[in-house]
Design a protein around this motif. Sequence first.
Motif, PDB file in Angstrom:
ATOM      1  N   VAL A   1       1.103 -11.544 -11.018  1.00  0.00           N
ATOM      2  CA  VAL A   1       2.002 -10.511 -10.711  1.00  0.00           C
ATOM      3  C   VAL A   1       1.267  -9.532 -10.576  1.00  0.00           C
ATOM      4  O   VAL A   1       1.495  -8.665  -9.506  1.00  0.00           O
ATOM      5  N   ILE A   2       0.167  -9.236 -11.164  1.00  0.00           N
ATOM      6  CA  ILE A   2      -0.618  -7.963 -11.197  1.00  0.00           C
ATOM      7  C   ILE A   2      -1.305  -7.850  -9.638  1.00  0.00           C
ATOM      8  O   ILE A   2      -1.433  -7.165  -8.800  1.00  0.00           O
ATOM      9  N   ALA A   3      -1.770  -9.281  -9.360  1.00  0.00           N
ATOM     10  CA  ALA A   3      -2.596  -9.557  -8.316  1.00  0.00           C
ATOM     11  C   ALA A   3      -1.635  -9.403  -6.946  1.00  0.00           C
ATOM     12  O   ALA A   3      -2.135  -8.609  -6.005  1.00  0.00           O
ATOM     13  N   ALA A   4      -0.557  -9.801  -7.082  1.00  0.00           N
ATOM     14  CA  ALA A   4       0.530  -9.710  -5.996  1.00  0.00           C
ATOM     15  C   ALA A   4       0.908  -8.203  -5.913  1.00  0.00           C
ATOM     16  O   ALA A   4       0.715  -7.824  -4.735  1.00  0.00           O
ATOM     17  N   GLY A   5       1.046  -7.355  -6.659  1.00  0.00           N
ATOM     18  CA  GLY A   5       0.942  -5.879  -6.557  1.00  0.00           C
ATOM     19  C   GLY A   5      -0.243  -5.455  -5.879  1.00  0.00           C
ATOM     20  O   GLY A   5      -0.058  -4.476  -4.993  1.00  0.00           O
ATOM     21  N   GLY A   6      -1.166  -5.614  -6.372  1.00  0.00           N
ATOM     22  CA  GLY A   6      -2.598  -5.253  -5.695  1.00  0.00           C
ATOM     23  C   GLY A   6      -2.766  -5.423  -4.257  1.00  0.00           C
ATOM     24  O   GLY A   6      -2.886  -4.611  -3.577  1.00  0.00           O
ATOM     25  N   VAL A   7      -2.338  -6.836  -3.891  1.00  0.00           N
ATOM     26  CA  VAL A   7      -2.166  -7.153  -2.258  1.00  0.00           C
ATOM     27  C   VAL A   7      -1.208  -6.154  -1.818  1.00  0.00           C
ATOM     28  O   VAL A   7      -1.271  -5.559  -0.767  1.00  0.00           O
ATOM     29  N   LEU A   8       0.192  -5.893  -2.327  1.00  0.00           N
ATOM     30  CA  LEU A   8       0.806  -4.961  -1.654  1.00  0.00           C
ATOM     31  C   LEU A   8       0.447  -3.626  -1.502  1.00  0.00           C
ATOM     32  O   LEU A   8       0.748  -2.859  -0.313  1.00  0.00           O
ATOM     33  N   LEU A   9      -0.256  -3.226  -2.735  1.00  0.00           N
ATOM     34  CA  LEU A   9      -1.004  -1.712  -2.398  1.00  0.00           C
ATOM     35  C   LEU A   9      -2.233  -1.695  -1.300  1.00  0.00           C
ATOM     36  O   LEU A   9      -2.164  -0.633  -0.699  1.00  0.00           O
ATOM     37  N   TRP A  10      -2.731  -2.730  -1.259  1.00  0.00           N
ATOM     38  CA  TRP A  10      -3.695  -2.744  -0.032  1.00  0.00           C
ATOM     39  C   TRP A  10      -3.086  -2.565   1.036  1.00  0.00           C
ATOM     40  O   TRP A  10      -3.407  -2.043   2.153  1.00  0.00           O
ATOM     41  N   LEU A  11      -1.960  -3.450   1.480  1.00  0.00           N
ATOM     42  CA  LEU A  11      -1.321  -3.552   2.488  1.00  0.00           C
ATOM     43  C   LEU A  11      -0.715  -2.233   2.941  1.00  0.00           C
ATOM     44  O   LEU A  11      -0.784  -1.521   3.862  1.00  0.00           O
ATOM     45  N   PHE A  12      -0.280  -1.308   1.922  1.00  0.00           N
ATOM     46  CA  PHE A  12       0.305  -0.038   1.786  1.00  0.00           C
ATOM     47  C   PHE A  12      -0.667   1.028   2.159  1.00  0.00           C
ATOM     48  O   PHE A  12      -0.505   1.738   3.180  1.00  0.00           O
ATOM     49  N   ARG A  13      -1.778   0.703   1.938  1.00  0.00           N
ATOM     50  CA  ARG A  13      -2.912   1.726   2.099  1.00  0.00           C
ATOM     51  C   ARG A  13      -3.283   1.275   3.619  1.00  0.00           C
ATOM     52  O   ARG A  13      -3.414   2.581   4.540  1.00  0.00           O
ATOM     53  N   ALA A  14      -3.445   0.106   4.011  1.00  0.00           N
ATOM     54  CA  ALA A  14      -3.561  -0.230   5.342  1.00  0.00           C
ATOM     55  C   ALA A  14      -2.533   0.390   6.560  1.00  0.00           C
ATOM     56  O   ALA A  14      -3.034   1.043   7.587  1.00  0.00           O
ATOM     57  N   TRP A  15      -1.401   0.471   6.072  1.00  0.00           N
ATOM     58  CA  TRP A  15      -0.192   0.716   6.886  1.00  0.00           C
ATOM     59  C   TRP A  15      -0.314   2.387   6.900  1.00  0.00           C
ATOM     60  O   TRP A  15      -0.172   2.849   8.099  1.00  0.00           O
ATOM     61  N   GLU A  16      -0.616   3.098   5.752  1.00  0.00           N
ATOM     62  CA  GLU A  16      -0.842   4.482   5.841  1.00  0.00           C
ATOM     63  C   GLU A  16      -1.866   4.939   6.654  1.00  0.00           C
ATOM     64  O   GLU A  16      -1.571   5.917   7.557  1.00  0.00           O
TER      65      GLU A  16
END
Length: 550
Positions: free
Chosen positions: A255-270
């Motif tokens: 669950v934490i790793a999935a959150g980390g992946v989404l935050l990485w995608l958020f950073r790339a998107w921003e």
Amino acid sequence: MPVREHTGRGSREEAHAVKRWRALAVLGTAQFLMVLDTSVMNVSISRLVEDFHTEVTSIQAVITLYTLVMAAFMITGGKLGDMTGRRRAFAIGLAVYGAGSALTALAPALWVLTVGWSVIEGLGATLVLPALAALVAGAYRGRERAVAYGVIGGLAGAGIAVGPLIGGWVTTYLTWRLVFAAEAVMVVAMLACVRWIPDSPPPRTRPRLDMVGMALSAAGLALVVLGVLQSGAWGWLRPRRVPFTVLGYSPTFFVIAAGGVLLWLFRAWERRREAHGRDPLVRFSLFGIPPLRAGLSMLLAQNLILLGLFFTVPLYLQIVQGFNAFQTGLRLLPTSVTMLVSALSGPALGRIAGPRTIVRCGLAVLLVATLWLISAIRPDIDNLSFGAAMAVLGLGMGLLASQLGNVTQSSVGEAERGEAGGLQYTAQNLGSSLGTALIGSLLIGALVSVFTTRIEGDPRISDAVRRETGVAVEAGVSFVSTTQVKNATERSGLSPQETDAVVDAYTSAQIESLKAAVLATSGITLVGFAFTRRLPTARLTATAGQGAAP
């Protein structure tokens, strides 16, 4: 005549000073309410279980959801404040929060409590807190800004410490509903005074809200916080009480790793939006500002330490010593008093030392306090030693609180203050979640380790009982009172000699695990020194900031 003119001028200056600080009364009250709310809910768990005919795990889920909402939407709340105007966002957030408080006070069922407190109040807070941080920075300059952030930080700590006292007394002798009803009334009073707060108008060209970024950041932060919060119940790798498993393992890490992946995608998107000239939800270039980065790191560490201790200490007072919620609150009061006093002294200290020095002094005082607290944790409490350790703890926390909010907001320009406020409270929420989860997980781990070791080495205990105890430990352990352990062993048919041996082992394990948890906060305090290197070194000058912002 000259005397009269001087007197008139002095009176006008005094009136202007009073008017200038009225804004802080509203903002400080809002900060106190936001923190008080969670403290009250935590000490009211047992009464909530009775009133709603439910289980402890259900109330804990309500509290977890509130934290998830706060963590998930804090960045979005900061951006909305920039788009609509911070005072307007603050007022709207207060109105939403007040509606949630009123619904919580009247809640006839658990699902209504969940909607009122976890969802509506949580969403209101995500508008209030980032706007609050930016409004303080906009209303004051220089030394006055340092004073204002000292007050805000001190009130935040006071809310954490006084919450159990107020909540414990009201819950024990009246009803927890009165706290939330009073909050709704206070919100109405604050809304009537919102005009006292100087506002910064919204931009002429209103930016569009980044919906993809909002979804990615909210989901990523929610998953990270959920995984951390549930780690104690689910287990980090070996599954305990889990809703599902992944390849036979606990879902925590995944669950934490999935959150980390989404935050990485958020950073790339921003970064992609920023590169194409579109408005991002967060400008990641802000993290290139060393003082801001250091301030956010220290805010996370501060809340990790504070909430870790405020998870551990009430266990010691209520489970080991048997104090009720009100008695527990009284013993936490020294922290509240000294933290507020220490936070207010920050601006005076700022004349002789820079933020880096003051924060490092605060960490040193915290280290002394945590080590002192370890020696004060014993089967028979020494109220004088314990109270003194808690008072020193408040001094250290107050020194940090007096500087970090000011450092964070002063590191950015006017246009970025809403974003910085969202990041500031996101860091604080992450620290709070990590503090509760990591320190709680370590405490339970130490409890199991010491208890098992003592059982194995005690000749009074038979091999059969050791095996049965091992099976029970593998099924999961909670931090319970020695009376509960004694009753359980007697019901299982153990001899008086073996019952005494098991209770003695558990009593020793309780104290040692509590000390291990506090020692962990000492270690985090030491690590915190590494993040102070980029904090500002400049002192407040006598001429810096002579008034409120225009």
